[in-house]
Write a protein that holds these residues in place. Structure first.
Motif, PDB file in Angstrom:
ATOM      1  N   UNK A 194       0.859  -1.192   0.000  1.00 33.96           N
ATOM      2  CA  UNK A 194       0.000   0.000   0.000  1.00 33.96           C
ATOM      3  C   UNK A 194       0.895   1.241   0.000  1.00 33.96           C
ATOM      4  N   UNK A 195       0.812   2.071   1.003  1.00 34.47           N
ATOM      5  CA  UNK A 195       1.518   3.357   1.007  1.00 34.47           C
ATOM      6  C   UNK A 195       2.940   3.184   1.541  1.00 34.47           C
ATOM      7  N   UNK A 196       3.903   3.089   0.641  1.00 36.93           N
ATOM      8  CA  UNK A 196       5.304   2.912   1.004  1.00 36.93           C
ATOM      9  C   UNK A 196       6.048   4.207   0.696  1.00 36.93           C
ATOM     10  N   UNK A 197       6.889   4.616   1.594  1.00 34.62           N
ATOM     11  CA  UNK A 197       7.589   5.901   1.474  1.00 34.62           C
ATOM     12  C   UNK A 197       8.743   5.786   0.476  1.00 34.62           C
ATOM     13  N   UNK A 198       8.406   5.835  -0.799  1.00 33.92           N
ATOM     14  CA  UNK A 198       9.377   5.762  -1.881  1.00 33.92           C
ATOM     15  C   UNK A 198       9.337   7.066  -2.677  1.00 33.92           C
ATOM     16  N   UNK A 199      10.397   7.351  -3.452  1.00 31.53           N
ATOM     17  CA  UNK A 199      10.361   8.547  -4.304  1.00 31.53           C
ATOM     18  C   UNK A 199       9.175   8.547  -5.262  1.00 31.53           C
ATOM     19  N   UNK A 214      -2.756  15.182   1.761  1.00 34.70           N
ATOM     20  CA  UNK A 214      -2.755  13.899   1.051  1.00 34.70           C
ATOM     21  C   UNK A 214      -1.910  12.864   1.789  1.00 34.70           C
ATOM     22  N   UNK A 215      -0.809  13.313   2.374  1.00 33.18           N
ATOM     23  CA  UNK A 215       0.048  12.404   3.139  1.00 33.18           C
ATOM     24  C   UNK A 215      -0.689  11.855   4.351  1.00 33.18           C
ATOM     25  N   UNK A 216      -1.391  12.722   5.043  1.00 33.72           N
ATOM     26  CA  UNK A 216      -2.152  12.281   6.219  1.00 33.72           C
ATOM     27  C   UNK A 216      -3.263  11.319   5.810  1.00 33.72           C
ATOM     28  N   UNK A 217      -3.882  11.586   4.690  1.00 35.51           N
ATOM     29  CA  UNK A 217      -4.928  10.701   4.181  1.00 35.51           C
ATOM     30  C   UNK A 217      -4.355   9.320   3.880  1.00 35.51           C
ATOM     31  N   UNK A 218      -3.178   9.290   3.250  1.00 31.60           N
ATOM     32  CA  UNK A 218      -2.529   8.007   2.940  1.00 31.60           C
ATOM     33  C   UNK A 218      -2.204   7.239   4.220  1.00 31.60           C
ATOM     34  N   UNK A 219      -1.698   7.936   5.219  1.00 36.04           N
ATOM     35  CA  UNK A 219      -1.376   7.288   6.498  1.00 36.04           C
ATOM     36  C   UNK A 219      -2.629   6.728   7.158  1.00 36.04           C
ATOM     37  N   UNK A 220      -3.705   7.481   7.095  1.00 36.70           N
ATOM     38  CA  UNK A 220      -4.929   7.071   7.782  1.00 36.70           C
ATOM     39  C   UNK A 220      -5.590   5.855   7.140  1.00 36.70           C
ATOM     40  N   UNK A 221      -5.266   5.580   5.879  1.00 37.09           N
ATOM     41  CA  UNK A 221      -5.795   4.381   5.232  1.00 37.09           C
ATOM     42  C   UNK A 221      -5.134   3.112   5.772  1.00 37.09           C
ATOM     43  N   UNK A 222      -3.955   3.276   6.385  1.00 41.66           N
ATOM     44  CA  UNK A 222      -3.258   2.133   6.972  1.00 41.66           C
ATOM     45  C   UNK A 222      -3.694   2.009   8.434  1.00 41.66           C
ATOM     46  N   UNK A 223      -4.018   0.815   8.865  1.00 42.45           N
ATOM     47  CA  UNK A 223      -4.449   0.641  10.259  1.00 42.45           C
ATOM     48  C   UNK A 223      -3.341   0.996  11.241  1.00 42.45           C
ATOM     49  N   UNK A 253       0.752 -11.240  -2.015  1.00 44.00           N
ATOM     50  CA  UNK A 253       0.795 -10.908  -0.595  1.00 44.00           C
ATOM     51  C   UNK A 253       0.662  -9.409  -0.345  1.00 44.00           C
ATOM     52  N   UNK A 254      -0.364  -9.028   0.365  1.00 43.80           N
ATOM     53  CA  UNK A 254      -0.529  -7.620   0.753  1.00 43.80           C
ATOM     54  C   UNK A 254       0.480  -7.264   1.832  1.00 43.80           C
ATOM     55  N   UNK A 255       1.176  -6.163   1.627  1.00 47.04           N
ATOM     56  CA  UNK A 255       2.051  -5.581   2.653  1.00 47.04           C
ATOM     57  C   UNK A 255       1.460  -4.203   2.897  1.00 47.04           C
ATOM     58  N   UNK A 256       0.548  -4.146   3.888  1.00 49.51           N
ATOM     59  CA  UNK A 256      -0.430  -3.053   3.872  1.00 49.51           C
ATOM     60  C   UNK A 256      -0.695  -2.382   5.216  1.00 49.51           C
ATOM     61  N   UNK A 257       0.103  -2.678   6.224  1.00 49.62           N
ATOM     62  CA  UNK A 257      -0.130  -2.037   7.506  1.00 49.62           C
ATOM     63  C   UNK A 257      -1.536  -2.264   8.057  1.00 49.62           C
ATOM     64  N   UNK A 258      -2.152  -3.365   7.632  1.00 50.65           N
ATOM     65  CA  UNK A 258      -3.490  -3.690   8.116  1.00 50.65           C
ATOM     66  C   UNK A 258      -4.619  -3.026   7.333  1.00 50.65           C
ATOM     67  N   UNK A 259      -4.295  -2.358   6.227  1.00 45.31           N
ATOM     68  CA  UNK A 259      -5.323  -1.610   5.492  1.00 45.31           C
ATOM     69  C   UNK A 259      -6.455  -2.515   4.998  1.00 45.31           C
ATOM     70  N   UNK A 260      -6.123  -3.747   4.636  1.00 45.45           N
ATOM     71  CA  UNK A 260      -7.137  -4.654   4.093  1.00 45.45           C
ATOM     72  C   UNK A 260      -7.729  -5.584   5.146  1.00 45.45           C
ATOM     73  N   UNK A 261      -7.372  -5.371   6.400  1.00 37.37           N
ATOM     74  CA  UNK A 261      -7.867  -6.258   7.453  1.00 37.37           C
ATOM     75  C   UNK A 261      -9.370  -6.113   7.641  1.00 37.37           C
TER      76      UNK A 261
END
Length: 261
Positions: A194-199, A214-223, A253-261
Motif C-alpha cells: 500500500x503506502x510505502x515511502x518511496x520517491x 494527502x500524506x495524512x490521508x494516505x497514512x490514515x488508510x493504513x491501520x 501478498x498484501x504488505x499493507x499495515x493492516x489496510x485490508x484487514x
C-alpha cells in the motif's frame, strides 16, 4: 519493524532486481547483498543503478549495474544474458520497476497516451522480465521470481485506471506462471504494497512529500497510521525468494499495515 539481516540466505546466489535505483528495488538489492547474494542492479536511471552498486561493492558484495528500460524486450533479454555471462546463472529475480503515472482523472477522461505508457512499462515490461527470467530458470533447473505489484492489483484505484489495470495484470501474470511452472522448481509470487515511502509515491502523481493533507490521508488508510518503509517490502521479497517460503507460489501478498484487514 524490519528484520535485521544476520543470515546469509543468498550466499553465492545470483539475484536480479529491476527498478533497483531507488525505493523498494534499491532496498531489495542492498538486502540481497548483505545476505551474500551476487546482485545485478538494473534501472532505467543508469547513474542511480551505479550508485547502488557502489554501496554494494563497499559492503563487500559482488554486483554489477545495467541500464534497462523494461518496456523494451531487447533491453530485458540482454540484461538476463549479461547476468548469466557474468555470474553463471540466475537464482532470484525481483521485478520492481514500474511507474505510478502523473495524471489523476476518472476513467472516461483518462488520456490514451498515458494509459499506453503505463501499460507498456508496468504490464508488458513485467511480462518481458518474467518471460526472460523463466527461460533462464528452466534451462538451469529452477529459481524464484517475485513481482512487485500493488494494493491497486487487489482493489480499484479511483482516478488512476491504468495503474490498477496494470497491477491487476501483474497479479494475473504471477498466478498463471506459478501454475505453469509449479512442478519445475520455479516459484512465482507477487507483493502488493500500500503506502510505502518511496520517491515514486512521495514525489510522484500525488506528491505526498509536498501535500500534508494527502500524506495524512494516505497514512490514515493504513491501520498502523503510518507509511510503510521500502525495507519492510524488501524483507518480504527476500523471504519469498528464500527456502523459508518453499511451499508458497502464486500468492499475491498484501504488505499493507493492516489496510485490508
Amino acid at each position: 519493524m524490519a528484520i535485521t539481516n544476520i543470515m546469509k540466505r543468498f550466499q553465492n546466489k545470483v539475484c536480479f532486481v529491476t527498478g533497483a535505483g531507488s525505493g523498494i528495488g534499491k532496498a531489495t538489492a542492498l538486502s540481497f547483498g548483505r545476505e551474500g547474494g551476487k546482485v545485478v542492479v538494473t534501472d532505467i536511471n543508469e547513474a542511480a543503478a551505479q550508485a547502488v552498486v557502489a554501496e554494494l561493492l563497499a559492503s563487500g558484495a559482488e554486483a554489477i549495474a545495467l541500464k534497462v528500460d523494461i518496456s523494451k524486450r531487447t533491453d530485458v533479454e540482454s540484461a538476463v544474458k549479461t547476468t548469466v555471462e557474468t555470474f553463471g546463472r540466475l537464482d532470484c529475480a525481483v521485478n520492481s520497476a514500474g511507474i505510478a503515472g502523473t495524471v489523476s482523472l476518472p476513467t472516461h477522461e483518462y488520456p490514451e497516451e498515458n494509459w499506453l505508457q503505463m501499460m507498456n512499462i508496468n504490464l508488458t515490461g513485467t511480462w518481458y522480465c518474467v518471460k526472460a527470467e523463466l527461460t533462464q530458470m528452466l534451462a538451469q533447473g529452477g529459481g524464484n521470481i517475485v513481482n512487485i505489484a500493488s494494493a491497486a492489483g487487489l482493489v480499484g484505484q479511483p482516478t488512476n485506471v491504468p495503474y490498477a489495470a496494470s497491477k491487476h495484470g501483474v497479479v494475473g501474470i504471477t498466478k498463471t506462471a506459478a501454475i505453469e511452472y509449479a512442478t519445475q522448481n520455479i516459484r512465482v509470487n507477487a507483493i502488493c504494497p500500500t503506502a510505502i515511502e518511496t520517491p515514486m509515491l512521495m514525489e510522484g502523481r500525488r506528491k505526498l512529500a509536498h501535500n500534508p493533507e494527502a500524506l495524512e490521508q494516505a497514512k490514515n488508510l493504513q491501520r498502523m497510521k503510518r507509511m510503510g518503509q521500502p525495507q519492510e517490502v524488501a524483507d518480504v521479497a527476500l523471504w519469498l525468494c528464500s527456502d523459508e517460503s518453499s511451499f508458497i507460489t502464486g500468492h499475491a501478498m498484501a504488505v499493507d499495515g493492516g489496510a485490508f484487514a
